[in-house]
Design a protein around this motif. Structure first.
Motif, PDB file in Angstrom:
ATOM      1  N   TRP A  88      10.479 -29.912 -14.100  1.00 40.18           N
ATOM      2  CA  TRP A  88      11.445 -28.864 -13.774  1.00 40.18           C
ATOM      3  C   TRP A  88      11.858 -28.069 -15.004  1.00 40.18           C
ATOM      4  N   ILE A  89      11.906 -28.725 -16.153  1.00 35.47           N
ATOM      5  CA  ILE A  89      12.293 -27.979 -17.355  1.00 35.47           C
ATOM      6  C   ILE A  89      11.074 -27.524 -18.157  1.00 35.47           C
ATOM      7  N   HIS A  90       9.900 -28.084 -17.803  1.00 34.10           N
ATOM      8  CA  HIS A  90       8.651 -27.630 -18.429  1.00 34.10           C
ATOM      9  C   HIS A  90       7.614 -27.395 -17.332  1.00 34.10           C
ATOM     10  N   PRO A  91       7.834 -26.419 -16.461  1.00 36.74           N
ATOM     11  CA  PRO A  91       6.898 -26.198 -15.353  1.00 36.74           C
ATOM     12  C   PRO A  91       5.529 -25.746 -15.844  1.00 36.74           C
ATOM     13  N   GLU A  92       4.512 -26.191 -15.123  1.00 34.75           N
ATOM     14  CA  GLU A  92       3.148 -25.763 -15.437  1.00 34.75           C
ATOM     15  C   GLU A  92       2.958 -24.303 -15.033  1.00 34.75           C
ATOM     16  N   PRO A  93       2.012 -23.600 -15.659  1.00 32.13           N
ATOM     17  CA  PRO A  93       1.756 -22.207 -15.270  1.00 32.13           C
ATOM     18  C   PRO A  93       1.476 -22.094 -13.777  1.00 32.13           C
ATOM     19  N   GLY A  94       2.138 -21.151 -13.141  1.00 34.80           N
ATOM     20  CA  GLY A  94       1.956 -20.945 -11.707  1.00 34.80           C
ATOM     21  C   GLY A  94       2.961 -21.671 -10.843  1.00 34.80           C
ATOM     22  N   GLU A  95       3.667 -22.657 -11.433  1.00 32.42           N
ATOM     23  CA  GLU A  95       4.699 -23.367 -10.671  1.00 32.42           C
ATOM     24  C   GLU A  95       5.969 -22.525 -10.609  1.00 32.42           C
ATOM     25  N   ASN A  96       6.462 -22.361  -9.402  1.00 27.83           N
ATOM     26  CA  ASN A  96       7.601 -21.471  -9.191  1.00 27.83           C
ATOM     27  C   ASN A  96       8.858 -22.273  -8.876  1.00 27.83           C
ATOM     28  N   HIS A  97       9.275 -23.102  -9.808  1.00 29.97           N
ATOM     29  CA  HIS A  97      10.548 -23.801  -9.621  1.00 29.97           C
ATOM     30  C   HIS A  97      11.237 -23.975 -10.973  1.00 29.97           C
ATOM     31  N   SER A  98      12.535 -23.899 -10.933  1.00 25.97           N
ATOM     32  CA  SER A  98      13.337 -24.043 -12.142  1.00 25.97           C
ATOM     33  C   SER A  98      14.749 -24.448 -11.748  1.00 25.97           C
ATOM     34  N   LEU A  99      15.542 -24.816 -12.729  1.00 26.55           N
ATOM     35  CA  LEU A  99      16.922 -25.230 -12.504  1.00 26.55           C
ATOM     36  C   LEU A  99      17.857 -24.201 -13.118  1.00 26.55           C
ATOM     37  N   ASP A 100      18.910 -23.848 -12.367  1.00 25.01           N
ATOM     38  CA  ASP A 100      19.894 -22.950 -12.936  1.00 25.01           C
ATOM     39  C   ASP A 100      20.887 -23.754 -13.782  1.00 25.01           C
ATOM     40  N   PHE A 101      21.871 -23.062 -14.346  1.00 25.55           N
ATOM     41  CA  PHE A 101      22.796 -23.734 -15.266  1.00 25.55           C
ATOM     42  C   PHE A 101      23.533 -24.888 -14.597  1.00 25.55           C
ATOM     43  N   LEU A 102      24.101 -24.639 -13.422  1.00 22.97           N
ATOM     44  CA  LEU A 102      24.892 -25.678 -12.769  1.00 22.97           C
ATOM     45  C   LEU A 102      24.034 -26.871 -12.391  1.00 22.97           C
ATOM     46  N   GLN A 103      22.806 -26.625 -11.951  1.00 25.88           N
ATOM     47  CA  GLN A 103      21.914 -27.732 -11.608  1.00 25.88           C
ATOM     48  C   GLN A 103      21.578 -28.564 -12.847  1.00 25.88           C
TER      49      GLN A 103
END
Length: 801
Positions: A583-598
């Motif tokens: 989640w904090i180091h997604p692979e190229p093409g992966e469309n997921h991330s965490l916002d600040f609160l998460q």
């Protein structure tokens, strides 16, 4: 007797000398041009010394200070018209780095020092105590360290002191009690220790006092009650203890009374709503307060926040809180409120009048009976309703669907039956029947599941009793399954089900057919040196722990495979969102991330897990290998710490790790292991805190501690510390920098203003926690419980602003 004449002569001599000195004094008061030139030159030299100490000036602010213009025209410098003496030094938000020159004490006419939001470092020089005309001393948001200079007590004209968001240590100077003209004192977000000085009660003009998020101890002195003009009193997230003095409740000017996350005790006086009639924020969460909630709170018409969660309040909730028309937050969770009866809900009808209510927290109490239909009449602004872990019976009223803006509803751990909600207009009855059928199937599967587990355990016990094994003690309390069942669950350990490879084995996704439960199966690579000890360590650790933020072990397997080789595996809950790593180091093409609160929630979850392991277990446990790949996220993105292969049990007597239940010689992964481990240091809680600090920095910067840019003495800690001093937005994960982008005239604002002030302030606070936890010296690191409380406070600040 001495002759009289010499005595008379002596007195005459003294008198003549006095006349001479007096005459010279009068002459010295006459205006002499050269004298003014010398004093002006002193100011100029002091400014040049200030410039000389600056090591980083990215915008060339002090770099423009030269002889081409008079020093009174230099950027950030203000002089008085009459004498051309420097009266103000204003260089806020200019990214200046380096120490503050002690020559600043030579600017004797200085009234304002405004150096907020820079990267100034080093100690605050004692020489500022010479500035007897100083009124404003503003150093917020720098990286200043050391103790607050006691000489500030000499600056009797001071009106505002703001030293917040630095790295200051030591006590609050008792000399501050001499600052009788002081109106605002901000010291929050430092590392201050000691107690609150009783001398603070002498500052009769004080209006704002904020020391939240420090490491202060001791009691609140009753002398604080002498501050009749006090409006804001913020001391949250410290280690203060003792009974809250009743004198505090006599300050009628109080609007913000915020003391959460301490160890304070005592009761709320019945008259609180009468004496504190101007109160807007009452924040007492996470303390040791007891007694009942006073009904007089309803008299405070402007009250917006009541946070009493995490205490020992008991009895009924006052039924007149509906008078609080401005109330938006009512947090009463984790207390002993209620009597397990229907009358516990009498207060709910009153809350219907609170049209601005956004949060109602009642979890972990003793509310009983049925949830009344009146819940549907609560404010349409309500976004979070927490009722979990009570004794609520019956069905959930359909009226609850009227809460159109509700984002979070928690009803877990009650005795509720099915949801009596309106059926959908199409195919509703079929769905209900299908739902009932599924429930029956689930119940039957659960019964079969427990039967099979019991049978498996019985078979295992019979077999185990027939052969001795040195590993039996590690499995006490853990049910076991067969090698065959592990194969069936994982498709024969198929590569298609492989979801990860760790230090001592591989992890497969599996399904137990009997209950159709998806699990994660960790199969040990017993050819790897230390793997068996790793398995024992993990079993010893996991069988002792139970926490919502620790991965749950379901069963284990210690058997032989079809070739006669030893086989060992652990079966865990399956986490659908995988590890934090992706989640904090997604692979190229992966469309997921965490916002600040998460990210902040994940950080709090991990800190809570470590606090449980270090402080709340019967026998403390050190994890020894905390890193993103060992933090798993469930469907709600709640974090669970996993992989206890290196975990060590600590003796409760001397806190020394027990080698016999640990993996000898291994204490973590490169980049995350504490520096003392590299020279043979014992596994310790402080080592876990270091790993947590690095993890925290990684979560918010997106930088791995093992990246090629880090070598020798330059590591993630120093990178953040140095870069933080230059510019916050250059440090944080670029994904976070996209949060809160403002648009002006159809165009996005500049990179400087992409992050909202609130998020910037909170990220800065989080990184400060990470830096303190990852200090090189174990003694200087923050305790994990303090880190947990600070992160919780940061979250509260973020949500309330």
């Amino acid at each position: 007797m001495k002759p009289l004449k010499p005595k008379i002569f002596s007195m005459s001599h003294v008198y003549s000398q006095f006349l001479l000195l007096f005459s010279l004094s009068l002459i010295s008061l006459l205006p002499i041009p050269t004298t003014r030139a010398q004093t002006n030159q002193t100011d100029k030299m002091a400014l040049l010394k200030f410039k000389e100490s600056i090591t980083n000036d990215p915008h060339g602010v002090v770099g423009s200070w030269n002889d081409s213009t008079h020093f009174c025209s230099w950027v950030g410098v203000t002089c008085g018209r009459k004498h051309q003496r420097v009266t103000a030094l204003k260089l806020e938000g200019t990214d200046l780095g380096g120490p503050i020159s002690p020559f600043i004490g030579n600017l004797s006419f200085l009234r304002s020092i405004m150096l907020r939001n820079n990267s100034l470092s080093g100690h605050i020089p004692q020489e500022v105590g010479r500035l007897f005309r100083l009124q404003l001393f503003l150093l917020w948001n720098n990286t200043l360290s050391g103790e607050i200079p006691t000489s500030l007590g000499n600056c009797s004209q001071l009106r505002i002191i703001d030293l917040s968001a630095n790295l200051l240590t030591g006590p609050i100077p008792m000399e501050f009690g001499s600052l009788i003209n002081l109106q605002e004192l901000y010291l929050e977000r430092n590392i201050l220790t000691g107690g609150l000085p009783t001398s603070l009660g002498n500052i009769s003009w004080l209006v704002i006092f904020s020391v939240a998020i420090n490491s202060l101890e001791g009691a609140i002195p009753h002398e604080i009650g002498h501050l009749e003009r006090l409006s804001m009193f913020e001391i949250g997230l410290n280690n203060l203890s003792g009974i809250i003095p009743y004198s505090l409740y006599n300050i009628s000017s109080m609007t913000i009374l915020s003391i959460p996350a301490n160890q304070l005790s005592g009761n709320l006086p019945r008259y609180i709503g009468i004496t504190l009639s101007k109160l807007q924020f009452l924040e007492y969460g996470l303390n040791k307060l007891s007694g009942s909630i006073p009904e007089s709170l309803s008299n405070i018409s402007g009250l917006q926040t009541i946070d009493l969660a995490g205490n020992n309040f008991m009895g009924s909730v006052p039924t007149n809180l509906g008078n609080l028309r401005e109330l938006s937050i009512l947090g009463l969770g984790h207390n002993n409120l209620g009597h397990n009866s229907q009358k516990d809900w009498d207060f709910l009808n009153s809350l219907i009048n609170c049209s601005k209510l956004e949060y109602l927290g009642l979890r972990v109490n003793n509310f009983g009976g049925n949830l009344p239909k009146a819940v549907g009449n609560l404010s349409h602004q309500l976004m979070r309703l927490e009722l979990n872990s009570n004794n609520i019976h019956g069905s959930i009223p359909a009226e609850i669907t009227s809460l159109r803006n509700l984002l979070s509803l928690d009803l877990r751990n009650n005795s509720l039956t099915d949801l009596h909600l309106p059926l959908c207009s199409t195919g509703g009855s079929k769905r209900v029947k299908k739902h009932v059928l599924k429930l029956r199937i689930i119940v039957i599967c659960l019964v079969l599941f427990f039967f099979l587990l019991a049978a498996s355990f019985a078979i295992f016990w019979i077999r185990k009793s027939k052969r001795k094994t040195s590993t039996f003690s590690a499995f006490e309390g853990l049910l076991q399954v067969s090698y065959r069942r592990i194969l069936e669950a994982t498709g024969g350990l198929s590569p298609n089900n492989l979801i990860g490879v760790g230090s001592f084995g591989s992890v497969y996704k599996g399904t137990f057919d009997s209950e159709e439960r998806v699990v994660a199966v960790k199969v040990l690579n017993l050819q790897r040196k230390g793997a068996t000890k790793s398995f024992l360590a993990e079993c010893n650790a996991l069988k002792r722990v139970k926490h919502r933020n620790l991965v749950k072990v379901l069963t284990c397997c210690s058997s032989v495979d079809y070739n006669g080789n030893d086989f060992k595996a652990l079966v865990f809950e399956f986490m659908v969102n995988g590890s934090l790593e992706k989640w904090i180091h997604p692979e190229p093409g992966e469309n997921h991330s965490l916002d600040f609160l998460q990210r902040l929630n994940v950080s709090i979850d991990v800190a809570s897990a470590l606090q449980y392991l270090h402080r709340e277990c019967e026998q403390p446990i050190v994890h020894c290998d905390l890193k993103p790949s060992n933090v798993l996220l469930d469907s709600a993105l709640v974090a669970h710490v996993s992989d206890f292969g290196l975990a060590r049990l600590l003796s409760t007597s001397n806190q020394v790790s027990e080698g016999k239940s640990s993996t000898i010689g291994l204490k973590g992964s490169v980049g995350y292991a504490a520096p003392e481990y590299g020279i043979g240091g014992e596994a310790s809680k402080e080592g876990d805190v270091y790993s947590f600090g690095i993890l925290l920095l990684e979560i918010f910067t997106g930088k791995r501690p093992t990246e090629e840019m880090f070598m020798d003495d330059f590591n993630l800690h120093s990178y953040v510390k140095v870069a933080l001093a230059e510019k916050l937005l250059q440090v944080i994960d670029p994904i976070l920098a996209l949060e809160g982008i403002e648009e002006q005239n159809g165009e996005t604002s500049s990179y400087q203003t992409q992050l909202s002030r609130n998020i910037q302030k909170c990220i800065l606070s989080v990184l400060e926690v990470g830096l303190t936890c990852s200090k090189e010296s174990p003694e200087e690191r923050m305790k994990i419980e303090d880190a947990t409380r600070r992160l919780q406070m940061i979250k509260r600040t973020f949500l309330l602003e």
